[in-house]
Design a protein around this motif. Structure first.
Motif, PDB file in Angstrom:
ATOM      1  N   ALA A 464       0.840  -1.198   0.000  1.00  0.00           N
ATOM      2  CA  ALA A 464       0.000   0.000   0.000  1.00  0.00           C
ATOM      3  C   ALA A 464       0.873   1.246   0.000  1.00  0.00           C
ATOM      4  N   HIS A 465       0.267   2.377  -0.341  1.00  0.00           N
ATOM      5  CA  HIS A 465       1.002   3.644  -0.283  1.00  0.00           C
ATOM      6  C   HIS A 465       0.035   4.801  -0.053  1.00  0.00           C
ATOM      7  N   VAL A 466       0.565   5.827   0.565  1.00  0.00           N
ATOM      8  CA  VAL A 466      -0.131   7.094   0.784  1.00  0.00           C
ATOM      9  C   VAL A 466       0.686   8.172   0.089  1.00  0.00           C
ATOM     10  N   PHE A 467       0.048   9.064  -0.657  1.00  0.00           N
ATOM     11  CA  PHE A 467       0.809   9.971  -1.517  1.00  0.00           C
ATOM     12  C   PHE A 467       0.204  11.369  -1.530  1.00  0.00           C
ATOM     13  N   ALA A 468       1.034  12.294  -2.000  1.00  0.00           N
ATOM     14  CA  ALA A 468       0.628  13.677  -2.243  1.00  0.00           C
ATOM     15  C   ALA A 468       1.474  14.210  -3.385  1.00  0.00           C
ATOM     16  N   CYS A 469       0.888  15.044  -4.226  1.00  0.00           N
ATOM     17  CA  CYS A 469       1.638  15.613  -5.345  1.00  0.00           C
ATOM     18  C   CYS A 469       1.105  16.995  -5.682  1.00  0.00           C
ATOM     19  N   THR A 470       1.946  17.758  -6.355  1.00  0.00           N
ATOM     20  CA  THR A 470       1.575  19.101  -6.778  1.00  0.00           C
ATOM     21  C   THR A 470       2.352  19.452  -8.028  1.00  0.00           C
ATOM     22  N   GLY A 471       1.829  20.378  -8.813  1.00  0.00           N
ATOM     23  CA  GLY A 471       2.509  20.777 -10.033  1.00  0.00           C
ATOM     24  C   GLY A 471       1.785  21.917 -10.731  1.00  0.00           C
ATOM     25  N   ASN A 472       2.481  22.507 -11.710  1.00  0.00           N
ATOM     26  CA  ASN A 472       1.905  23.622 -12.454  1.00  0.00           C
ATOM     27  C   ASN A 472       2.646  23.797 -13.772  1.00  0.00           C
ATOM     28  N   VAL A 473       1.960  24.424 -14.724  1.00  0.00           N
ATOM     29  CA  VAL A 473       2.515  24.732 -16.040  1.00  0.00           C
ATOM     30  C   VAL A 473       2.218  26.197 -16.339  1.00  0.00           C
ATOM     31  N   ALA A 474       3.208  26.888 -16.902  1.00  0.00           N
ATOM     32  CA  ALA A 474       3.031  28.313 -17.228  1.00  0.00           C
ATOM     33  C   ALA A 474       3.604  28.608 -18.607  1.00  0.00           C
ATOM     34  N   LYS A 475       3.080  29.652 -19.210  1.00  0.00           N
ATOM     35  CA  LYS A 475       3.542  30.098 -20.515  1.00  0.00           C
ATOM     36  C   LYS A 475       4.479  31.291 -20.352  1.00  0.00           C
ATOM     37  N   LEU A 476       5.616  31.262 -21.084  1.00  0.00           N
ATOM     38  CA  LEU A 476       6.604  32.346 -21.012  1.00  0.00           C
ATOM     39  C   LEU A 476       6.795  33.070 -22.332  1.00  0.00           C
ATOM     40  N   THR A 477       6.599  32.360 -23.445  1.00  0.00           N
ATOM     41  CA  THR A 477       6.839  32.957 -24.757  1.00  0.00           C
ATOM     42  C   THR A 477       5.674  33.859 -25.163  1.00  0.00           C
ATOM     43  N   GLU A 478       5.824  34.476 -26.347  1.00  0.00           N
ATOM     44  CA  GLU A 478       4.855  35.457 -26.849  1.00  0.00           C
ATOM     45  C   GLU A 478       4.632  36.563 -25.814  1.00  0.00           C
ATOM     46  N   ASN A 479       5.754  36.946 -25.177  1.00  0.00           N
ATOM     47  CA  ASN A 479       5.800  38.048 -24.211  1.00  0.00           C
ATOM     48  C   ASN A 479       4.994  37.787 -22.936  1.00  0.00           C
ATOM     49  N   GLU A 480       4.616  36.526 -22.709  1.00  0.00           N
ATOM     50  CA  GLU A 480       3.882  36.209 -21.492  1.00  0.00           C
ATOM     51  C   GLU A 480       4.782  36.248 -20.256  1.00  0.00           C
ATOM     52  N   PHE A 484       4.538  36.934 -15.725  1.00  0.00           N
ATOM     53  CA  PHE A 484       4.901  35.825 -14.852  1.00  0.00           C
ATOM     54  C   PHE A 484       5.521  36.333 -13.562  1.00  0.00           C
ATOM     55  N   SER A 485       5.167  35.684 -12.460  1.00  0.00           N
ATOM     56  CA  SER A 485       5.791  35.943 -11.167  1.00  0.00           C
ATOM     57  C   SER A 485       5.803  34.647 -10.377  1.00  0.00           C
ATOM     58  N   VAL A 486       6.799  34.488  -9.545  1.00  0.00           N
ATOM     59  CA  VAL A 486       6.915  33.264  -8.748  1.00  0.00           C
ATOM     60  C   VAL A 486       5.721  33.116  -7.810  1.00  0.00           C
ATOM     61  N   GLN A 487       5.285  34.220  -7.221  1.00  0.00           N
ATOM     62  CA  GLN A 487       4.162  34.158  -6.293  1.00  0.00           C
ATOM     63  C   GLN A 487       2.890  33.702  -6.996  1.00  0.00           C
ATOM     64  N   LYS A 488       2.659  34.225  -8.194  1.00  0.00           N
ATOM     65  CA  LYS A 488       1.469  33.823  -8.944  1.00  0.00           C
ATOM     66  C   LYS A 488       1.563  32.354  -9.364  1.00  0.00           C
ATOM     67  N   PHE A 489       2.770  31.916  -9.701  1.00  0.00           N
ATOM     68  CA  PHE A 489       2.963  30.525 -10.105  1.00  0.00           C
ATOM     69  C   PHE A 489       2.698  29.587  -8.933  1.00  0.00           C
ATOM     70  N   VAL A 490       3.179  29.943  -7.745  1.00  0.00           N
ATOM     71  CA  VAL A 490       2.960  29.109  -6.565  1.00  0.00           C
ATOM     72  C   VAL A 490       1.490  29.093  -6.168  1.00  0.00           C
ATOM     73  N   ASP A 491       0.834  30.231  -6.249  1.00  0.00           N
ATOM     74  CA  ASP A 491      -0.572  30.305  -5.861  1.00  0.00           C
ATOM     75  C   ASP A 491      -1.478  29.482  -6.776  1.00  0.00           C
ATOM     76  N   SER A 492      -1.029  29.214  -7.990  1.00  0.00           N
ATOM     77  CA  SER A 492      -1.856  28.465  -8.934  1.00  0.00           C
ATOM     78  C   SER A 492      -1.431  27.001  -9.061  1.00  0.00           C
ATOM     79  N   LEU A 493      -0.654  26.508  -8.098  1.00  0.00           N
ATOM     80  CA  LEU A 493      -0.266  25.102  -8.106  1.00  0.00           C
ATOM     81  C   LEU A 493      -1.486  24.210  -7.926  1.00  0.00           C
ATOM     82  N   ARG A 494      -1.563  23.133  -8.725  1.00  0.00           N
ATOM     83  CA  ARG A 494      -2.590  22.121  -8.525  1.00  0.00           C
ATOM     84  C   ARG A 494      -2.024  21.038  -7.620  1.00  0.00           C
ATOM     85  N   SER A 495      -2.899  20.379  -6.827  1.00  0.00           N
ATOM     86  CA  SER A 495      -2.399  19.383  -5.882  1.00  0.00           C
ATOM     87  C   SER A 495      -3.465  18.337  -5.614  1.00  0.00           C
TER      88      SER A 495
END
Length: 538
Positions: A464-480, A484-495
């Protein structure tokens, strides 16, 4: 018959024994009679023809026992010397036998370490390593290595005799479940392999693969363990790859190409890929960003992978660590349609044993970034197939190499989206969106695995196992990148978190999990409930 007359006061050592009064064997007979036994073996064999039923040529038991004891004394003496310290020894010659088709230099290339040993201990270790390397060529049914003494005029030397039995059936096939980086999903693959047709240890194979995400691949390749004296194997593979992403991103991708493995060792791998790629939209519903990516392009890229894995298992690691770094540069062909980009990925894993019920904590963090090369690269879009997409029917414990999987999220189930094109069709979903992927991706996981308190489960490896995970994807090109900011990226993490049962097999790892989604956004494809995943060791 011998013309010697026997002495009246004693029985000759090699005379035929009296069946009624057998001569008792004495320990001191080993040294006194060993030489004389060797001289009279042939005479004794003739004299014993009528004495031993069914074994007319068998040597006298006394002589056989004497030789056995003498060899045992020599072996015991050698073992004592090896335990007390190094026994100086060098290899005089390596003799290869049994290879009727395989070229000598293919085998000799795997035995180079034998010539550099300086002691008996080193020779034994090198012989074991050479045996494993020769078996890994997959062209021999058996490999036998015998150590023999060198020439009498060269004391302290040994001859190594390598006897191989070439495979009786060069044709073999297999079917299994794998995790393929090209398809970013689990696949079922069948392959047919033909071994050593030209005697260079070459392996020719053809394969068919079908993925759970409707990907399909037909490929044929060759593996050469030693090509033109190179120290590492060379591989070449032609493939036709088709991937259907209509359900997630409104496009299909087809690639016809050639992949060359240029350099491969335990920790380093260099490969070149040349492919003509076509991106199409049969549904005519793709979003504006997807439509800009449709058409033909040329992929000419060089990929370097650095990897070390000190974990005790890839399917259920309970101790050790692993690190993988992959760098890919595209645009090596002088063609205007050649994709020019730089893609970098890394993955770090660490497993800590807890000391009870074979419990272990697995931690992992992975990340990746991709951007186009050339003037004004941040204002141009990155190549769609090279972007990062998270989610899928895979276990993050097994998928080491980059940010790919998250428990509880479907294939391409999160990240930047864009509404699909509206068409006048009542059967279409007006709220449909295309997942565009991202130029930056980060994932992290924690997994606690442990044995169940049932003997049958432990014997089968089910745990058996117990787990937790988190992650996110962001766009940087096309002047995006300006938004972008680290705080905004962290706040939008899925988990997500969960618990499950793991059933390992020889081909893949199966998980029956209950996942609870802690955070997701409106267009994310994730659900709280039971999930069944299949993953192979990556």
């Amino acid at each position: 018959m011998s013309n010697r007359e026997p002495k009246p006061d004693s029985t000759p050592p090699n005379s035929k024994p009296d069946p009624e009064r057998p001569k008792p064997f004495k320990t001191n007979d080993i040294e006194e009679e060993e030489d004389e036994d060797d001289e009279n073996d042939l005479e004794d064999d003739e004299n014993q023809n009528d004495d031993v039923f069914g074994e007319p040529n068998s040597p006298k038991p006394q002589a056989r026992e004497a030789r056995y004891r003498a060899e045992k004394l020599k072996m015991d003496s050698l073992l004592q010397r090896m335990q007390s310290g190094p026994v100086s020894l060098r290899v005089h010659d390596v003799i290869i036998k049994g290879n009727t088709k395989t070229k000598d230099h293919i085998i000799e290339a795997e035995t180079e370490e034998l010539k550099s040993v300086s002691s008996m201990q080193e020779l034994l270790k090198a012989s074991q390593l050479v045996n494993l390397r020769l078996q890994a060529l997959e062209v021999f049914d058996s490999v036998k290595i015998t150590l023999d003494s060198g020439p009498p005029e060269l004391p302290g030397t040994a001859n190594v005799i390598i006897e191989v039995v070439e495979t009786a059936n060069p044709l073999s096939g297999q079917i299994g479940a794998y995790t393929k980086a090209e398809a970013r999903s689990s696949t079922v693959e069948g392959s047919l392999k033909y071994k050593n047709p030209f005697g260079y240890g070459d392996l020719w194979d053809g394969s068919l693969a079908y993925g759970c995400d409707h990907s399909a691949e037909v490929s044929a390749g060759v593996y050469l363990p030693r090509f033109k004296g190179l120290a590492s194997p060379v591989t070449a593979r032609a493939y036709l790859l088709s991937q259907d992403w209509l359900k997630f991103s409104s496009y299909k991708e087809r690639s016809l190409g050639l992949s060359l493995g240029l350099f491969s060792t335990t920790h380093h791998d260099v490969a070149y890929n040349l492919a003509w790629r076509m991106v199409t939209d049969p549904s005519q519903m793709s979003s504006r960003s997807i439509r800009r990516q449709l058409g033909h392009n040329l992929l000419s890229s060089l990929k370097y992978t650095f990897k070390f894995d000190r974990r005790n298992s890839t399917l259920r690691p309970t101790r050790g660590y692993a690190f993988v770094s992959t760098t890919q540069i595209g645009g090596l062909a002088p063609d205007s349609r050649s994709l020019r980009f730089l893609r970098q990925e890394f993955d770090l894993r660490y497993a800590v044993p807890l000391g009870f019920y074979r419990a272990a904590l697995n931690f992992g963090i992975s990340g990746g970034v991709v951007f186009p090369l050339g003037n004004g690269f941040l204002s141009r879009p990155s190549s769609l197939p090279e972007r990062f997409f998270l989610g899928g029917n895979m276990s993050p414990v097994c998928t080491v190499g980059g940010p790919t999987a998250l428990w509880g999220f479907k294939t391409r189930g999160l990240g930047p989206t864009e509404p699909r094109r509206k068409v006048n069709d009542e059967n279409t979903d007006p709220s449909g969106v295309d997942f565009l992927g991202g130029d930056l991706a980060v994932t992290a996981l924690a997994d606690l695995s442990f044995d169940l308190p049932f003997r049958w489960f432990r014997e089968k490896g089910i745990h058996a196992h117990v787990f937790a995970c988190t992650g996110n994807v962001a766009k940087l090109t096309e002047n995006e990148y300006r938004n972008f900011s680290v705080q905004k990226f962290v706040d939008s993490l899925r988990s997500s978190v969960g618990v499950g049962l793991v059933v390992p097999t020889s081909l893949f790892r199966m998980e029956l999990n209950y996942c609870y989604i802690l955070r997701k956004f409106d267009h994310d494809r994730a659900k709280t409930g039971f999930w069944l995943t299949f993953s192979g060791a990556s």
